[in-house]
Design an enzyme around this catalytic site. Sequence first.
Site, PDB file in Angstrom:
ATOM      1  N   HIS A  83      46.932   9.749  82.926  1.00  0.00           N
ATOM      2  CA  HIS A  83      47.149   8.351  82.538  1.00  0.00           C
ATOM      3  C   HIS A  83      48.391   8.193  81.668  1.00  0.00           C
ATOM      4  O   HIS A  83      48.956   7.104  81.600  1.00  0.00           O
ATOM      5  CB  HIS A  83      45.898   7.756  81.882  1.00  0.00           C
ATOM      6  CG  HIS A  83      45.611   8.198  80.479  1.00  0.00           C
ATOM      7  ND1 HIS A  83      44.677   9.170  80.177  1.00  0.00           N
ATOM      8  CD2 HIS A  83      46.101   7.789  79.289  1.00  0.00           C
ATOM      9  CE1 HIS A  83      44.604   9.324  78.865  1.00  0.00           C
ATOM     10  NE2 HIS A  83      45.469   8.503  78.298  1.00  0.00           N
ATOM     11  N   ASP A 219      42.076  14.622  84.209  1.00  0.00           N
ATOM     12  CA  ASP A 219      43.110  13.732  83.663  1.00  0.00           C
ATOM     13  C   ASP A 219      44.318  14.546  83.185  1.00  0.00           C
ATOM     14  O   ASP A 219      44.515  14.763  81.995  1.00  0.00           O
ATOM     15  CB  ASP A 219      42.527  12.911  82.515  1.00  0.00           C
ATOM     16  CG  ASP A 219      43.395  11.721  82.142  1.00  0.00           C
ATOM     17  OD1 ASP A 219      44.541  11.641  82.620  1.00  0.00           O
ATOM     18  OD2 ASP A 219      42.923  10.867  81.368  1.00  0.00           O
ATOM     19  N   SER A 644      46.134  11.195  73.455  1.00  0.00           N
ATOM     20  CA  SER A 644      46.030  11.439  74.892  1.00  0.00           C
ATOM     21  C   SER A 644      47.043  12.504  75.289  1.00  0.00           C
ATOM     22  O   SER A 644      48.230  12.387  75.016  1.00  0.00           O
ATOM     23  CB  SER A 644      46.296  10.153  75.666  1.00  0.00           C
ATOM     24  OG  SER A 644      45.251   9.228  75.490  1.00  0.00           O
TER      25      SER A 644
END
Length: 714
Positions: A83, A219, A644
């Site tokens: 992402h 991810d 992240s």
Amino acid sequence: MKFLRLLILLVFSQVSAQQGGMWIPSLLKGMNESEMKKLGMKISAEDIYSVNKSSLKDAVPQFDGGCTAEVISDKGLILTNHHCGFDNIQIHSTVENDYLTNGFWAYKMEEELPNKDLYVTFIIRIEDVTTKVLEGTGTLATEAEKQKKIQENISFLNKTLPKEAWQENNIRTFYDGNQYLLFVIENYKDVRLVGAPPSSIGKFGSDTDNWVWPRHTGDFSLFRIYADKNNRPAEYSKDNVPYKPKHFFPISINGIKENDFTMVMGYPGRTQEYLPAIAVDQIVNTLNPVKIEVRDAALKVQDGFMRKDNAIKIQYASKYAAVANYWKKWIGETKGLKKSNAISVKQKFEASFQEKVIKAGKQAEYGNIISDFNKTYSEIRDFALARDLFSEVVLRNSELLQNSYRLYQLEQILKTKGEQAFTDRKNNLSNGIVDFYKDYNAMVDKNMFEQLIAIYAKRLPSQFLPNELNNLNATQLTNDIYTNTKLTNLDDFRSLLEGDSKTVIEKINADKGYQILKAMADAYTKNVLPKYDELNLKNIATQRTYMKAILELFPNDRIFPDANSTLRVTYGKVKGYKPNDAITYDPFTYLDGVMEKYVPGDYEFDVPKKLIDLYNSKDYGDYASKGKIPVAFIATNHTTGGNSGSPALDAKGNLIGLNFDRVWEGTMSDIYYSPEICRNIMVDIRYVLFIIDKFAGADNLIKELKIIAPKKKM
């Protein structure tokens, strides 16, 4: 600044193995190092951060200003979240060549894809410059004057403090303005896409599973940093060579178990751990609910169109993900704050704070802090609500209003800065708007506008509502605007900008879309923003004094600075959790769970055929654990947005995964951290390697890595 020096020493006698906190890596020696070793860490604080030798911090760049990455080879290969790389994957995707759907893999360096404006940032060193930044502020009477002087000092110091020619200085504030640190950084601007799994792996579960455990998302994405022949930052060039890092992470596939030590390094974006109780109450009961309502409406419209049209899905995939991310986060945050009784906990702390003030004889300096907070936050409530509504409806979720606001800013520039500035901005706007319309659909936007303008008129405090939105018929207004505006088409938009300033201003003011935005923006800038800024400055000043008092009156407490997108270390343990009565979650998930969630053809839960085949044949290579492929795990590390892509490290500093999310209720950790509730979610590095190796067949990448495997029994 005596209390700060005491804080930096961090009270060596306190050695209990506590968890939570976002700690500055250059200040780990003392309490933090002792806590980490009690939790099981096998390396030293010097191994994590060192100026004189390579250390872990040299392998942890910030990715594109908002995420984190980790260097995993001596050829500049970096790993981050899918992402985080999503926008760059999308930019290279078309309906005919859809890397979002099919994934992308470069099997040799010549196939790696350049990315315009993508960059990574390395920290070279950190220094305390508090005294220099605050010089000359002690005698200034108002908060506005102090802030202006501080910014002038920071600007001067950024330009004059020593650094190499290819480096930059970046001074950031800590402890609400009580401390300032200099970060000497290097920005590498040639970063190329190397690999990304299909979204059915990289976004598996998509928005349904976002902020949720158990999680089964691969991810991750891979990029490579390129440098000039001297290994220094350089703009993209075919002559650039792979970056040679000072340190890269060995990768351990030895496996992990519950209660193992974990450490996460990265660039957490923003936390507000030291807000007063009244501010948290306002977030929970006033601000979050209206932001959730706006985004809920926008997401329902986008989702309806994306499910019916793949071209729209490609246009809106990144935008939808961005809107959904914090929509769901705010829901979980509110739930967690209520469940943990965070408001009550803060009220109890404030009572203790008042007792400390009295005991220390500091009533004159600190005695009115809590009452000042209560007064100012009560006064700012409606203004803060109006500000959030304007931001959510105008600046973030209605694309017509976003574009109109660009024109509004253009008109203000003419009034305040004159013709030349107007012309420059007009030309930049005309040339730069192409990408906006590439991913724009007028029908989607029209439906969103109708929903959002109705919420705006209903939820905005009545004293701020422009006349044009009184007695609103949202359907009628929407049809009138979208039938008569030039803001929904690239060529029409550009036509508004043709001519001299007088002509342009006349044309945009005659446009129906611009007219409604101008009414909203005028009301906001005249009636909301000045008073909000005035009251917010009071809160900033009070918060700084409150933070100073906490540091002074609670010298033995674990007091860490709020996140501000600077490099931090957080540590904890691999740990399951109990979100509700009679529900207990294990800390690990496996590929079996992917197959259990599999829904053929569903855009959130579809699974690639090759992954199904690998699962059925149990062709797992060296990456299985007891016959199963690990996918994700959770721990008590204190993370937030910006973490992240952060490396998840074991006790020896080896890479075991990468951070990508938090459990739903645990999103409250931006305001109140609890090791009982808060969990960060990490993709297991063995799943990453399994996908690269067995699914993608990218043996070229596997060969670059330093993989630490279990010792085989003789």
